[in-house]
Design a protein around this motif. Sequence first.
Motif, short mmCIF file in Angstrom:
data_model
loop_
_atom_site.label_atom_id
_atom_site.label_comp_id
_atom_site.label_asym_id
_atom_site.label_seq_id
_atom_site.Cartn_x
_atom_site.Cartn_y
_atom_site.Cartn_z
N GLY A 55 3.75 -9.65 8.86
CA GLY A 55 4.26 -8.29 8.67
C GLY A 55 5.63 -8.23 8.03
O GLY A 55 6.12 -7.14 7.71
N ARG A 56 6.25 -9.38 7.84
CA ARG A 56 7.57 -9.40 7.22
C ARG A 56 7.47 -8.99 5.76
O ARG A 56 6.56 -9.40 5.06
CB ARG A 56 8.18 -10.79 7.32
CG ARG A 56 9.59 -10.89 6.78
CD ARG A 56 10.11 -12.31 6.89
NE ARG A 56 11.45 -12.44 6.30
CZ ARG A 56 12.07 -13.60 6.15
NH1 ARG A 56 11.49 -14.72 6.55
NH2 ARG A 56 13.27 -13.64 5.61
N THR A 57 8.42 -8.17 5.31
CA THR A 57 8.43 -7.69 3.93
C THR A 57 9.76 -8.03 3.26
O THR A 57 10.78 -8.20 3.92
CB THR A 57 8.22 -6.18 3.84
OG1 THR A 57 9.26 -5.52 4.58
CG2 THR A 57 6.87 -5.77 4.42
N THR A 58 9.73 -8.10 1.95
CA THR A 58 10.95 -8.21 1.18
C THR A 58 10.73 -7.56 -0.18
O THR A 58 9.59 -7.46 -0.64
CB THR A 58 11.41 -9.68 1.02
OG1 THR A 58 12.75 -9.69 0.53
CG2 THR A 58 10.51 -10.43 0.07
N TYR A 59 11.81 -7.09 -0.78
CA TYR A 59 11.72 -6.33 -2.02
C TYR A 59 12.76 -6.81 -3.02
O TYR A 59 13.83 -7.29 -2.65
CB TYR A 59 11.95 -4.84 -1.75
CG TYR A 59 10.97 -4.23 -0.80
CD1 TYR A 59 11.18 -4.22 0.57
CD2 TYR A 59 9.79 -3.63 -1.28
CE1 TYR A 59 10.26 -3.67 1.44
CE2 TYR A 59 8.87 -3.07 -0.41
CZ TYR A 59 9.12 -3.09 0.95
OH TYR A 59 8.21 -2.54 1.80
N ALA A 60 12.44 -6.63 -4.29
CA ALA A 60 13.44 -6.85 -5.32
C ALA A 60 14.55 -5.81 -5.16
O ALA A 60 14.29 -4.67 -4.75
CB ALA A 60 12.80 -6.73 -6.70
N ASP A 61 15.76 -6.20 -5.50
CA ASP A 61 16.89 -5.28 -5.36
C ASP A 61 16.67 -4.00 -6.16
O ASP A 61 17.10 -2.92 -5.74
CB ASP A 61 18.18 -5.96 -5.82
CG ASP A 61 18.67 -7.01 -4.85
OD1 ASP A 61 19.49 -7.86 -5.26
OD2 ASP A 61 18.22 -7.00 -3.68
N SER A 62 16.00 -4.12 -7.28
CA SER A 62 15.82 -2.97 -8.17
C SER A 62 14.92 -1.89 -7.57
O SER A 62 14.94 -0.74 -8.04
CB SER A 62 15.25 -3.43 -9.51
OG SER A 62 14.02 -4.10 -9.33
N VAL A 63 14.12 -2.22 -6.56
CA VAL A 63 13.20 -1.25 -5.98
C VAL A 63 13.48 -0.99 -4.50
O VAL A 63 12.82 -0.14 -3.89
CB VAL A 63 11.73 -1.68 -6.15
CG1 VAL A 63 11.44 -1.99 -7.61
CG2 VAL A 63 11.38 -2.86 -5.27
#
Length: 124
Positions: A55-63
Amino acid sequence: QVQLVESGGGSVQSGGSLRLSCTASVHFNSRRCMAWFRQAPGNEREGVAFLGGSGRTTYADSVKGRFTISQDDAKNTVYLQMDSLKPEDTAMYYCATDADYDGGYYGCLTPSSWGQGVQVTVSS
């Protein structure tokens, strides 16, 4: 190899929203990660959102703060909710998956299975 089918792309004005869907040919479990990548003309493919089996998530800084990745296990489907869209979000978006036996998302940094891609166009 896992089959992935995306849908939900289209054209929207700046500030609008779209939701992409990606249905997989396998059931989700804690050892499978999912990801969304995008590629604009002339640019390299970049990862924008990752979801580990835990369930862990990560995102690009741009989004970050604008996009949300989630999944529906019963439907074998992962989503990318995109809000406050900007013209620079215009790209072909791809769903991807791979195994990650730790329940994380690192396995999806270089995934082995890809969808065919859907176009997202944001006009100013």
